[in-house]
Design a protein around this motif. Structure first.
Motif, PDB file in Angstrom:
ATOM      1  N   SER A  82       0.851  -1.182   0.000  1.00  0.00           N
ATOM      2  CA  SER A  82       0.000   0.000   0.000  1.00  0.00           C
ATOM      3  C   SER A  82       0.893   1.241   0.000  1.00  0.00           C
ATOM      4  N   VAL A  83       0.306   2.351  -0.363  1.00  0.00           N
ATOM      5  CA  VAL A  83       1.050   3.609  -0.385  1.00  0.00           C
ATOM      6  C   VAL A  83       1.566   3.931   1.016  1.00  0.00           C
ATOM      7  N   GLU A  84       0.774   3.647   2.033  1.00  0.00           N
ATOM      8  CA  GLU A  84       1.202   3.905   3.414  1.00  0.00           C
ATOM      9  C   GLU A  84       2.403   3.045   3.794  1.00  0.00           C
ATOM     10  N   ASP A  85       2.384   1.780   3.397  1.00  0.00           N
ATOM     11  CA  ASP A  85       3.518   0.891   3.690  1.00  0.00           C
ATOM     12  C   ASP A  85       4.785   1.394   3.014  1.00  0.00           C
ATOM     13  N   LEU A  86       4.651   1.812   1.772  1.00  0.00           N
ATOM     14  CA  LEU A  86       5.795   2.320   1.035  1.00  0.00           C
ATOM     15  C   LEU A  86       6.335   3.596   1.676  1.00  0.00           C
ATOM     16  N   SER A  87       5.437   4.467   2.110  1.00  0.00           N
ATOM     17  CA  SER A  87       5.862   5.699   2.784  1.00  0.00           C
ATOM     18  C   SER A  87       6.584   5.392   4.088  1.00  0.00           C
ATOM     19  N   ARG A 112      10.083   4.145   3.252  1.00  0.00           N
ATOM     20  CA  ARG A 112      10.962   5.231   2.831  1.00  0.00           C
ATOM     21  C   ARG A 112      11.345   6.124   4.006  1.00  0.00           C
ATOM     22  N   TYR A 113      10.414   6.341   4.928  1.00  0.00           N
ATOM     23  CA  TYR A 113      10.725   7.141   6.115  1.00  0.00           C
ATOM     24  C   TYR A 113      11.746   6.408   6.977  1.00  0.00           C
ATOM     25  N   GLN A 114      11.615   5.097   7.083  1.00  0.00           N
ATOM     26  CA  GLN A 114      12.589   4.305   7.839  1.00  0.00           C
ATOM     27  C   GLN A 114      13.966   4.417   7.199  1.00  0.00           C
ATOM     28  N   CYS A 115      14.018   4.406   5.863  1.00  0.00           N
ATOM     29  CA  CYS A 115      15.298   4.603   5.152  1.00  0.00           C
ATOM     30  C   CYS A 115      15.895   5.957   5.506  1.00  0.00           C
ATOM     31  N   CYS A 116      15.034   6.962   5.614  1.00  0.00           N
ATOM     32  CA  CYS A 116      15.471   8.305   6.000  1.00  0.00           C
ATOM     33  C   CYS A 116      16.128   8.279   7.377  1.00  0.00           C
ATOM     34  N   LEU A 117      15.470   7.654   8.334  1.00  0.00           N
ATOM     35  CA  LEU A 117      16.012   7.594   9.693  1.00  0.00           C
ATOM     36  C   LEU A 117      17.335   6.848   9.748  1.00  0.00           C
ATOM     37  N   ALA A 132      13.081  11.290   2.783  1.00  0.00           N
ATOM     38  CA  ALA A 132      12.003  11.986   3.481  1.00  0.00           C
ATOM     39  C   ALA A 132      11.043  12.638   2.487  1.00  0.00           C
ATOM     40  N   ILE A 133      11.600  13.258   1.466  1.00  0.00           N
ATOM     41  CA  ILE A 133      10.763  13.920   0.453  1.00  0.00           C
ATOM     42  C   ILE A 133       9.935  12.894  -0.306  1.00  0.00           C
ATOM     43  N   ILE A 134      10.558  11.798  -0.704  1.00  0.00           N
ATOM     44  CA  ILE A 134       9.841  10.767  -1.450  1.00  0.00           C
ATOM     45  C   ILE A 134       8.768  10.116  -0.576  1.00  0.00           C
ATOM     46  N   ALA A 135       9.055   9.939   0.705  1.00  0.00           N
ATOM     47  CA  ALA A 135       8.091   9.330   1.617  1.00  0.00           C
ATOM     48  C   ALA A 135       6.830  10.169   1.738  1.00  0.00           C
ATOM     49  N   GLU A 136       6.978  11.469   1.573  1.00  0.00           N
ATOM     50  CA  GLU A 136       5.856  12.388   1.704  1.00  0.00           C
ATOM     51  C   GLU A 136       4.881  12.263   0.536  1.00  0.00           C
TER      52      GLU A 136
END
Length: 51
Positions: free
Chosen positions: A4-9, A12-17, A46-50
């Motif tokens: 899902s889009v939420e899972d992907l976000s 990506r946010y975890q990758c940011c951290l 972070a930008i892509i996760a948004e």
């Protein structure tokens, strides 16, 4: 498996951290070029996760 889009976000946010944590380690080690690299990817993730 579809994500899902939420899972992907969240992913990506975890990758940011993780990239931010890596940047911190590199900074403490005096590896400033690597610090910039990891910081760049943290911002990018972070930008892509948004989206």
């Amino acid at each position: 498996m579809e994500r899902s889009v939420e899972d992907l976000s969240r992913y990506r946010y975890q990758c940011c951290l993780e990239a931010l944590e890596d940047a911190s380690v590199m900074f403490e080690a005096g590896r400033y070029k690597n610090t910039l690299n990891r910081s760049y990817y943290a911002c990018k993730s972070a930008i892509i996760a948004e989206k």
